[in-house]
Structure formats: C-alpha cells, structure tokens
Scaffold this active site. Sequence first.
Site, PDB file in Angstrom:
ATOM      1  N   ARG A   1      29.757  38.840  29.504  1.00  0.00           N
ATOM      2  CA  ARG A   1      28.991  41.104  30.091  1.00  0.00           C
ATOM      3  C   ARG A   1      29.409  42.236  29.149  1.00  0.00           C
ATOM      4  O   ARG A   1      29.931  41.794  27.615  1.00  0.00           O
ATOM      5  CB  ARG A   1      30.553  41.196  31.359  1.00  0.00           C
ATOM      6  CG  ARG A   1      29.583  42.748  31.932  1.00  0.00           C
ATOM      7  CD  ARG A   1      30.499  42.448  32.578  1.00  0.00           C
ATOM      8  NE  ARG A   1      31.715  42.634  33.204  1.00  0.00           N
ATOM      9  CZ  ARG A   1      32.547  41.755  33.684  1.00  0.00           C
ATOM     10  NH1 ARG A   1      31.930  40.418  34.356  1.00  0.00           N
ATOM     11  NH2 ARG A   1      33.450  41.824  33.563  1.00  0.00           N
TER      12      ARG A   1
ATOM     13  N   HIS B   1      34.147  53.682  39.781  1.00  0.00           N
ATOM     14  CA  HIS B   1      32.971  53.196  41.045  1.00  0.00           C
ATOM     15  C   HIS B   1      32.949  54.404  41.818  1.00  0.00           C
ATOM     16  O   HIS B   1      33.931  54.318  42.783  1.00  0.00           O
ATOM     17  CB  HIS B   1      33.635  51.591  42.016  1.00  0.00           C
ATOM     18  CG  HIS B   1      33.646  50.901  41.014  1.00  0.00           C
ATOM     19  ND1 HIS B   1      32.678  49.318  41.767  1.00  0.00           N
ATOM     20  CD2 HIS B   1      33.595  50.136  39.126  1.00  0.00           C
ATOM     21  CE1 HIS B   1      32.414  48.821  40.718  1.00  0.00           C
ATOM     22  NE2 HIS B   1      32.977  48.801  39.745  1.00  0.00           N
TER      23      HIS B   1
ATOM     24  N   HIS C   1      26.565  39.066  40.265  1.00  0.00           N
ATOM     25  CA  HIS C   1      27.080  40.827  40.821  1.00  0.00           C
ATOM     26  C   HIS C   1      26.004  41.731  40.704  1.00  0.00           C
ATOM     27  O   HIS C   1      25.066  41.426  39.790  1.00  0.00           O
ATOM     28  CB  HIS C   1      28.760  41.235  40.012  1.00  0.00           C
ATOM     29  CG  HIS C   1      28.601  40.906  38.366  1.00  0.00           C
ATOM     30  ND1 HIS C   1      27.449  41.922  37.562  1.00  0.00           N
ATOM     31  CD2 HIS C   1      28.960  40.029  37.667  1.00  0.00           C
ATOM     32  CE1 HIS C   1      27.778  41.456  36.108  1.00  0.00           C
ATOM     33  NE2 HIS C   1      27.929  40.147  36.145  1.00  0.00           N
TER      34      HIS C   1
ATOM     35  N   ASP D   1      36.977  44.230  29.673  1.00  0.00           N
ATOM     36  CA  ASP D   1      35.832  44.859  30.560  1.00  0.00           C
ATOM     37  C   ASP D   1      37.259  46.033  30.634  1.00  0.00           C
ATOM     38  O   ASP D   1      38.436  46.127  31.304  1.00  0.00           O
ATOM     39  CB  ASP D   1      35.936  44.182  31.755  1.00  0.00           C
ATOM     40  CG  ASP D   1      35.242  45.429  32.616  1.00  0.00           C
ATOM     41  OD1 ASP D   1      35.152  46.995  32.788  1.00  0.00           O
ATOM     42  OD2 ASP D   1      34.262  45.096  33.931  1.00  0.00           O
TER      43      ASP D   1
ATOM     44  N   TYR E   1      27.412  33.824  33.309  1.00  0.00           N
ATOM     45  CA  TYR E   1      28.693  33.278  33.582  1.00  0.00           C
ATOM     46  C   TYR E   1      27.908  31.929  33.489  1.00  0.00           C
ATOM     47  O   TYR E   1      27.435  31.225  34.758  1.00  0.00           O
ATOM     48  CB  TYR E   1      29.049  33.536  34.836  1.00  0.00           C
ATOM     49  CG  TYR E   1      28.971  35.345  34.863  1.00  0.00           C
ATOM     50  CD1 TYR E   1      30.238  35.666  33.893  1.00  0.00           C
ATOM     51  CD2 TYR E   1      28.266  36.167  35.360  1.00  0.00           C
ATOM     52  CE1 TYR E   1      30.479  37.078  33.961  1.00  0.00           C
ATOM     53  CE2 TYR E   1      28.803  36.968  35.373  1.00  0.00           C
ATOM     54  CZ  TYR E   1      29.447  38.063  34.204  1.00  0.00           C
ATOM     55  OH  TYR E   1      29.842  39.384  34.514  1.00  0.00           O
TER      56      TYR E   1
ATOM     57  N   ASP F   1      33.514  53.323  31.587  1.00  0.00           N
ATOM     58  CA  ASP F   1      33.636  51.763  31.942  1.00  0.00           C
ATOM     59  C   ASP F   1      32.512  50.300  31.090  1.00  0.00           C
ATOM     60  O   ASP F   1      31.189  50.645  31.117  1.00  0.00           O
ATOM     61  CB  ASP F   1      33.412  51.549  32.602  1.00  0.00           C
ATOM     62  CG  ASP F   1      33.584  49.876  34.296  1.00  0.00           C
ATOM     63  OD1 ASP F   1      34.118  49.113  33.171  1.00  0.00           O
ATOM     64  OD2 ASP F   1      32.406  50.090  35.139  1.00  0.00           O
TER      65      ASP F   1
ATOM     66  N   HIS G   1      37.397  39.295  38.010  1.00  0.00           N
ATOM     67  CA  HIS G   1      38.548  40.947  38.081  1.00  0.00           C
ATOM     68  C   HIS G   1      39.525  39.330  37.687  1.00  0.00           C
ATOM     69  O   HIS G   1      40.656  39.879  38.253  1.00  0.00           O
ATOM     70  CB  HIS G   1      38.128  40.916  39.536  1.00  0.00           C
ATOM     71  CG  HIS G   1      37.163  41.534  40.165  1.00  0.00           C
ATOM     72  ND1 HIS G   1      37.253  42.077  41.604  1.00  0.00           N
ATOM     73  CD2 HIS G   1      36.559  42.191  39.356  1.00  0.00           C
ATOM     74  CE1 HIS G   1      36.051  43.006  41.283  1.00  0.00           C
ATOM     75  NE2 HIS G   1      35.969  42.746  40.147  1.00  0.00           N
TER      76      HIS G   1
ATOM     77  N   HIS H   1      26.747  50.912  38.856  1.00  0.00           N
ATOM     78  CA  HIS H   1      27.017  52.040  39.530  1.00  0.00           C
ATOM     79  C   HIS H   1      27.121  52.921  38.616  1.00  0.00           C
ATOM     80  O   HIS H   1      28.036  53.110  37.699  1.00  0.00           O
ATOM     81  CB  HIS H   1      28.465  50.756  39.900  1.00  0.00           C
ATOM     82  CG  HIS H   1      29.269  51.242  38.965  1.00  0.00           C
ATOM     83  ND1 HIS H   1      30.644  51.400  38.658  1.00  0.00           N
ATOM     84  CD2 HIS H   1      29.834  49.565  38.517  1.00  0.00           C
ATOM     85  CE1 HIS H   1      31.424  51.335  37.738  1.00  0.00           C
ATOM     86  NE2 HIS H   1      30.209  49.812  37.516  1.00  0.00           N
TER      87      HIS H   1
ATOM     88  N   GLU I   1      25.488  46.531  33.299  1.00  0.00           N
ATOM     89  CA  GLU I   1      26.476  46.250  33.062  1.00  0.00           C
ATOM     90  C   GLU I   1      25.984  44.279  32.572  1.00  0.00           C
ATOM     91  O   GLU I   1      26.116  43.455  34.331  1.00  0.00           O
ATOM     92  CB  GLU I   1      27.614  45.568  33.827  1.00  0.00           C
ATOM     93  CG  GLU I   1      27.366  46.233  35.171  1.00  0.00           C
ATOM     94  CD  GLU I   1      28.832  46.751  35.520  1.00  0.00           C
ATOM     95  OE1 GLU I   1      29.918  45.690  34.906  1.00  0.00           O
ATOM     96  OE2 GLU I   1      29.394  47.476  36.319  1.00  0.00           O
TER      97      GLU I   1
ATOM     98  N   GLU J   1      28.627  46.218  28.758  1.00  0.00           N
ATOM     99  CA  GLU J   1      28.646  47.002  29.746  1.00  0.00           C
ATOM    100  C   GLU J   1      28.668  48.627  29.112  1.00  0.00           C
ATOM    101  O   GLU J   1      29.364  48.982  28.183  1.00  0.00           O
ATOM    102  CB  GLU J   1      29.823  47.163  31.004  1.00  0.00           C
ATOM    103  CG  GLU J   1      29.437  47.967  31.937  1.00  0.00           C
ATOM    104  CD  GLU J   1      31.239  47.828  32.767  1.00  0.00           C
ATOM    105  OE1 GLU J   1      31.529  47.135  32.335  1.00  0.00           O
ATOM    106  OE2 GLU J   1      30.038  48.593  33.722  1.00  0.00           O
TER     107      GLU J   1
ATOM    108  N   ASP K   1      63.526  53.197  44.702  1.00  0.00           N
ATOM    109  CA  ASP K   1      63.444  54.783  44.676  1.00  0.00           C
ATOM    110  C   ASP K   1      62.058  55.310  43.748  1.00  0.00           C
ATOM    111  O   ASP K   1      62.326  56.375  42.647  1.00  0.00           O
ATOM    112  CB  ASP K   1      64.484  55.908  44.116  1.00  0.00           C
ATOM    113  CG  ASP K   1      65.152  55.759  42.857  1.00  0.00           C
ATOM    114  OD1 ASP K   1      64.572  54.462  41.920  1.00  0.00           O
ATOM    115  OD2 ASP K   1      65.620  56.538  41.689  1.00  0.00           O
TER     116      ASP K   1
HETATM  117  N1  GLY Z   1      34.889  47.492  35.730  1.00  0.00           N
HETATM  118  C1  GLY Z   1      34.672  47.301  36.612  1.00  0.00           C
HETATM  119  C2  GLY Z   1      33.736  47.305  36.953  1.00  0.00           C
HETATM  120  O1  GLY Z   1      32.870  46.967  35.573  1.00  0.00           O
HETATM  121  O2  GLY Z   1      32.371  47.944  37.416  1.00  0.00           O
HETATM  122 MN    MN Z   2      31.499  48.523  35.472  1.00  0.00          MN
HETATM  123 MN    MN Z   3      33.481  47.310  33.368  1.00  0.00          MN
END
Ligand code: GLY
Ligand code: MN
Ligand code: MN
Length: 428
Positions: free
Chosen positions: A397, A366, A355, A263, A388, A274, A246, A359, A384, A399, A41
């Site tokens: 990273r 996103h 990457h 992150d 790596y 973000d 991820h 965004h 960002e 951001e 439930d």
């Molecule tokens: N937290 C997801 C990204 O940085 O795109």
């Molecule tokens: Mn991001």
């Molecule tokens: Mn992020």
Amino acid sequence: MNKTSLISSFFQNNRKNLVQNLLEKSIAIINSANELNRNGDQNFAFRQNSDFFYLTGLEQEKCVLVLSPQHPDKNLKEVIFTLQPNDLMETWTGHKYTADEISEISGIKTVKWLDQFDMLVREMILSSENIYLNLNEYTKYLPELVYNDYKLVSKLKEQFPLHLYHRLAPLITSQRLVKNEEEIKLIQKACTITNSAFKRILKFLHPGVKEYEVEAEMIHEFIINGARGHAYQPIVASGKNGLVLHYTENKDECRDGDLLLMDFGAECENYAADCSRTIPVNGKFTARQKDCYNAVLRVQKKAIPLFVPGNTIDNINREVWKMMEEEMISLKLFSKHDVANQNPKKPLYSSYLMHGVAHFIGLDVHDVGNKYEKFKRGMVLTIEPGLYIREEGIGIRIENNIMVDDVPVDLTAEIPREVEEIEDLMKK
Ligand code: GLY
Ligand code: MN
Ligand code: MN
C-alpha cells in the site's frame, strides 16, 4: 494538559460560522470527551473530542460548551462549564484550567463551574425554541460505550419534551471538512514528522529486526519532534502480515526477502498524517516485488490529479479500481478475457484490492465527511491504492495526503516512494 498553538480567533471563527447556521432562538450544547477508565485507577490516554476541540481549543475533560446566540444577556451567548480546580485534584492529576486560561485559549469570556450547569442551562433552554445536540454521525462509528453527548439527548428530551431538537453534526461536519491555512500547517507538520520517522526506519531496517522495534523507531522520532504520538494504531506488517488490512500486533520478525508494509502517521495538536509505505526488508526489491510496487505507484500518481473541486471519493474509488484492474492484468493476476466473464457483483480486482482508496483526514485520521461529498478547495484526503496477492505473500500500500485544489497539493511529497530512492536510502 496540552496547549494548542492555534490562537483563540480560530476557535472564535469556528463558533461564529456555526451559530450563523442555527435557526432563530436556538441553543447548542457540545460536550468534551470522557475520561475512560482502563483498569484499577488507570485511565486510557485522554484525547479530546474533535468537534469540541474545533470549537474551543480546550484539552480538558468534563467541559461543556453552550452556545445561545440570541440570549438577551450577552454574557450567556457563549459559556463554558467545567470543573472548579481545587488543591486535591491538582495534587493527584495536575493542573486544571483556571477561568482565565479557558478564556485565553478559547476566546469565551463566560466560564461557569459544572455545579451551576443544570440551573443555568435550564434558563437558557427556556428562552430558546430549538435545541441542537451533537451526536457522532461518522458512518462506521458504532460505540459500545455511551458518551456524554449521547446521554444528554435522552436527558434533555425528558426534561424539555416540547422543544424542537436538531442535529449539530451535519453543520460541524461541513465546517470541519474545509481546512484553513493554520490547519493545513498542522497537517503538514504531522506529515513532515512522519517523513522523519520513515527516513529513520529506512536506515534502521534489516533482516532479523522485529516489527515492534520498527514501531519503537517511529514513536521515538514522533515524540522527539514534538508530535503527541501516533494519530492511530500503527501497522508494521512484514511478509504475509501485510495482507491483513488492520494488522496492529506488530510482533513478528522482519525476514530477508519479505516486504514490510507500514501504515503510520504522527498527530500534531490533534491533526493527523496518514501515510503508508512498503519497503523491502533487505533493502532491495525482487523483480516481482518491484513490478507490483511500481504498478501501485503508477496508479497513485495518476490518481493525485483527480483531487480537484467537484470530484468525490466515490468517483475516485471507481477510477482507481479500474486503473488497478489494468495493472493486475499486466501483472498476470488474471486476463482481459477473465474480466469479460467475471461476476459483476464480485469483480476479480476486488480479491487483490478490497478497500476504498481515499478518505478525509484532519482532526481525525478518518475525518468527518462521506464518499459522496463534493470536494472543495482546502479539503484534505488520502490516496491509498494497494495490492494484496495472498498466493505470493505480497502486500503493498502506498498512501499520501493530498489537499484539494485546482492543482492538488501533495502534503506528503517529501516522503520517499520511488524504488531507487528507497533502495538508495536503505544502503546508507
Ligand atoms: N491508517 C488508516 C487508513 O489508512 O485508512
Ligand atoms: Mn488512510
Ligand atoms: Mn493509513
């Protein structure tokens, strides 16, 4: 059920701008999010559909917004259909909106119960020629589950095959991309709370701490400061886990000498921050970690002035990859000569930064909008860059969240990112 601080005129304006872009004799239908069963439930935590929220401010499941701007009956130009509250429902799941509450939040005067939907919407459709429906058109959205807006397309096409059907998503996307002052304030609030969480972690972190303990510090700080929670699954990745883009298991011990890549971002009234920060577990960067970190930081700083009207994510990706390539040469990951001889389809930098570096953010982390969209003032994006280096166990990273303007505004400017500042705060 939460009540947003955004006032009904915000949602009214959003609907007004939307209907101005519909063809003559149109009806538009937008569903709320589904409740999603988890097991037994139990449901997953409810999160409103972002488009539905943007047009209504309502935070309840089983709601439908129907806009029929040229309908001859002025009471049917804007209608919300929802569940009729009853005592049994309220006993089990708590309060559901009354019609008055819906009108107060959304500014929509006509509220009907869902059992009237089929009959009344049939009448509204028959006095229209164009039907606008709202599929999720985010490029990477490939759901296994069928959602309400999607189901409605086949249902209506079967019942009303002779109407003309149109996509609502491109219209809502172009509206949602540009944030107004109230939306910027909410994103700023999410960034400010994210900053508090980061500062808390700078004091908390030391070798031996588990990644999930760091995550617990984050959520504690988010919630006591009034955020609903995480805007997305947080990444708390120490050592080699920082190389997994991820990584969200957040299960390992943070070890002496390693970096910790986080992150994470708070969500305030459905608006996201973000942020990524990378810090030394023991409070002091090694010489090599510092060189790599400062390379990423230099590039991030050089990229922020690029968030001006007219630019695109696509351009920024290419410029930042180029800048990072130069930094990688200085860090001796490869040489100029290697670059001259590289396979252009697989440039060397892409083994160390694989990457995109920006965004849109907003109601979704996103957010709507693609990489070819030309920037306008009031759009908000991430910047960002990352680095790596698998062979050295280094994942970095950094951001920040930037509002597009002639002089771009960094909404995350307060969140520490200089080596000395981070090391100082970790000493305390
Ligand atoms: N937290 C997801 C990204 O940085 O795109
Ligand atoms: Mn991001
Ligand atoms: Mn992020």
